[in-house]
Write a protein that holds these residues in place. Sequence first.
Motif, PDB file in Angstrom:
ATOM      1  N   ALA A   1     -11.190   4.164  20.477  1.00  0.00           N
ATOM      2  CA  ALA A   1     -11.960   5.228  19.825  1.00  0.00           C
ATOM      3  C   ALA A   1     -13.448   4.909  19.956  1.00  0.00           C
ATOM      4  CB  ALA A   1     -11.577   5.331  18.352  1.00  0.00           C
ATOM      5  N   LYS A   2     -14.252   5.933  19.951  1.00  0.00           N
ATOM      6  CA  LYS A   2     -15.704   5.762  19.943  1.00  0.00           C
ATOM      7  C   LYS A   2     -16.137   5.658  18.486  1.00  0.00           C
ATOM      8  CE  LYS A   2     -16.072   6.385  24.389  1.00  0.00           C
ATOM      9  NZ  LYS A   2     -15.904   5.221  25.195  1.00  0.00           N
TER      10      LYS A   2
ATOM     11  N   MET B   1     -26.670   4.408  15.947  1.00  0.00           N
ATOM     12  CA  MET B   1     -26.370   3.518  17.067  1.00  0.00           C
ATOM     13  C   MET B   1     -24.997   3.850  17.635  1.00  0.00           C
ATOM     14  SD  MET B   1     -27.648  -0.154  15.535  1.00  0.00           S
ATOM     15  CE  MET B   1     -26.273  -0.197  14.391  1.00  0.00           C
ATOM     16  N   GLY B   2     -24.869   3.761  18.947  1.00  0.00           N
ATOM     17  CA  GLY B   2     -23.568   3.962  19.562  1.00  0.00           C
ATOM     18  C   GLY B   2     -23.622   5.015  20.631  1.00  0.00           C
ATOM     19  N   PRO B   3     -22.495   5.337  21.194  1.00  0.00           N
ATOM     20  CA  PRO B   3     -21.162   4.940  20.749  1.00  0.00           C
ATOM     21  C   PRO B   3     -20.765   3.571  21.272  1.00  0.00           C
ATOM     22  CG  PRO B   3     -20.943   6.406  22.620  1.00  0.00           C
ATOM     23  CD  PRO B   3     -22.415   6.295  22.318  1.00  0.00           C
ATOM     24  N   PHE B   4     -19.885   2.918  20.486  1.00  0.00           N
ATOM     25  CA  PHE B   4     -19.242   1.674  20.863  1.00  0.00           C
ATOM     26  C   PHE B   4     -17.749   1.974  20.937  1.00  0.00           C
ATOM     27  CE2 PHE B   4     -22.927   0.780  18.202  1.00  0.00           C
ATOM     28  CZ  PHE B   4     -23.672  -0.050  19.032  1.00  0.00           C
ATOM     29  N   GLU B   5     -16.998   1.187  21.677  1.00  0.00           N
ATOM     30  CA  GLU B   5     -15.561   1.426  21.804  1.00  0.00           C
ATOM     31  C   GLU B   5     -14.787   0.374  21.022  1.00  0.00           C
ATOM     32  OE1 GLU B   5     -12.308   1.562  25.366  1.00  0.00           O
ATOM     33  OE2 GLU B   5     -14.162   2.692  25.665  1.00  0.00           O
ATOM     34  N   THR B   6     -13.827   0.841  20.233  1.00  0.00           N
ATOM     35  CA  THR B   6     -13.013  -0.083  19.434  1.00  0.00           C
ATOM     36  C   THR B   6     -11.966  -0.750  20.310  1.00  0.00           C
ATOM     37  OG1 THR B   6     -11.433   1.624  18.810  1.00  0.00           O
ATOM     38  CG2 THR B   6     -13.297   1.280  17.335  1.00  0.00           C
ATOM     39  N   PRO B   7     -11.637  -2.003  20.035  1.00  0.00           N
ATOM     40  CA  PRO B   7     -12.200  -2.864  19.000  1.00  0.00           C
ATOM     41  C   PRO B   7     -13.553  -3.435  19.428  1.00  0.00           C
ATOM     42  CG  PRO B   7     -10.515  -4.056  20.208  1.00  0.00           C
ATOM     43  CD  PRO B   7     -10.533  -2.655  20.766  1.00  0.00           C
ATOM     44  N   THR B   8     -14.418  -3.667  18.459  1.00  0.00           N
ATOM     45  CA  THR B   8     -15.742  -4.206  18.733  1.00  0.00           C
ATOM     46  C   THR B   8     -16.261  -4.920  17.492  1.00  0.00           C
ATOM     47  OG1 THR B   8     -17.929  -3.685  19.636  1.00  0.00           O
ATOM     48  CG2 THR B   8     -17.017  -2.125  18.047  1.00  0.00           C
ATOM     49  N   ILE B   9     -17.390  -5.557  17.646  1.00  0.00           N
ATOM     50  CA  ILE B   9     -18.067  -6.181  16.507  1.00  0.00           C
ATOM     51  C   ILE B   9     -19.461  -5.576  16.430  1.00  0.00           C
ATOM     52  CG2 ILE B   9     -18.961  -8.324  15.526  1.00  0.00           C
ATOM     53  CD1 ILE B   9     -16.692  -9.797  16.960  1.00  0.00           C
ATOM     54  N   LEU B  10     -19.770  -4.957  15.299  1.00  0.00           N
ATOM     55  CA  LEU B  10     -21.082  -4.341  15.096  1.00  0.00           C
ATOM     56  C   LEU B  10     -21.992  -5.313  14.360  1.00  0.00           C
ATOM     57  CD1 LEU B  10     -19.941  -0.792  13.923  1.00  0.00           C
ATOM     58  CD2 LEU B  10     -20.618  -1.502  16.223  1.00  0.00           C
ATOM     59  N   LYS B  11     -23.245  -5.344  14.770  1.00  0.00           N
ATOM     60  CA  LYS B  11     -24.248  -6.177  14.096  1.00  0.00           C
ATOM     61  C   LYS B  11     -25.095  -5.226  13.249  1.00  0.00           C
ATOM     62  CE  LYS B  11     -27.703  -9.680  15.164  1.00  0.00           C
ATOM     63  NZ  LYS B  11     -28.410 -10.375  16.259  1.00  0.00           N
TER      64      LYS B  11
ATOM     65  N   HIS C   1     -24.245   1.659   5.587  1.00  0.00           N
ATOM     66  CA  HIS C   1     -24.042   2.197   6.925  1.00  0.00           C
ATOM     67  C   HIS C   1     -22.859   3.155   6.937  1.00  0.00           C
ATOM     68  CE1 HIS C   1     -26.805  -0.758   8.660  1.00  0.00           C
ATOM     69  NE2 HIS C   1     -26.270  -1.603   7.792  1.00  0.00           N
ATOM     70  N   LEU C   2     -23.016   4.275   7.651  1.00  0.00           N
ATOM     71  CA  LEU C   2     -21.930   5.224   7.842  1.00  0.00           C
ATOM     72  C   LEU C   2     -21.366   5.025   9.239  1.00  0.00           C
ATOM     73  CD1 LEU C   2     -20.300   7.661   6.824  1.00  0.00           C
ATOM     74  CD2 LEU C   2     -22.021   9.119   7.928  1.00  0.00           C
ATOM     75  N   LEU C   3     -20.067   4.735   9.322  1.00  0.00           N
ATOM     76  CA  LEU C   3     -19.382   4.585  10.600  1.00  0.00           C
ATOM     77  C   LEU C   3     -18.568   5.847  10.855  1.00  0.00           C
ATOM     78  CD1 LEU C   3     -18.023   0.920  10.344  1.00  0.00           C
ATOM     79  CD2 LEU C   3     -20.286   1.711  11.034  1.00  0.00           C
ATOM     80  N   VAL C   4     -18.713   6.412  12.061  1.00  0.00           N
ATOM     81  CA  VAL C   4     -17.995   7.620  12.443  1.00  0.00           C
ATOM     82  C   VAL C   4     -17.124   7.295  13.653  1.00  0.00           C
ATOM     83  CG1 VAL C   4     -18.200  10.020  13.190  1.00  0.00           C
ATOM     84  CG2 VAL C   4     -19.874   9.073  11.590  1.00  0.00           C
ATOM     85  N   PHE C   5     -15.823   7.566  13.537  1.00  0.00           N
ATOM     86  CA  PHE C   5     -14.858   7.283  14.594  1.00  0.00           C
ATOM     87  C   PHE C   5     -14.390   8.591  15.214  1.00  0.00           C
ATOM     88  CE2 PHE C   5     -14.761   3.778  11.708  1.00  0.00           C
ATOM     89  CZ  PHE C   5     -14.489   2.655  12.470  1.00  0.00           C
TER      90      PHE C   5
END
Length: 158
Positions: A35-36, A42-52, A59-63
């Motif tokens: 998932a993105k 910031m992003g998108p990053f792809e799961t699984p990942t580690i966010l700094k 922080h609001l994370l949107v998948f």
Amino acid sequence: MYRVVFCMLICLSGCASVVNGINQKVPVSSNPSGAKVWADDMGPFETPTILKLKRKRDHLLVFKKDGYEEEQRLVMNEVSWAVLGNIVIGGLPGLGIDAITGGLYKLYPTVVHVDLDPVKGRLSAEDRLKRLDEFYGLGKVTKEEYEAMRQSIAKSLW
């Protein structure tokens, strides 16, 4: 003597910033994976990942993933136990430094996982293939219909 004590207080101030740092690594995963995820802007990053992430703010994370409902998670900052170092040592300047840098906080949850739900009314390709196999096994579709539908579903994956 007073100078030594003063220098020690200045050097030991910002205890939580030293212990925690100003950023925190937050492991992020999803089911299904791939998932993105966006963290604020910031992003998108792809799961699984580690966010700094900065400790100083929430922080609001949107998948998002095609075929699945969008999910959101909030990662919030809370005062860390490391701030006690400033109180014990008497480091009022350290408390100020920790508040400014964000070292005063820790982010919760420390690990984020989401289970994504398929979009309502539309099954994922894997689920459509499973259902098609069931229908074929029960004799509800002919071999020709089965092959045609299977190819159609496979093409939707590309």
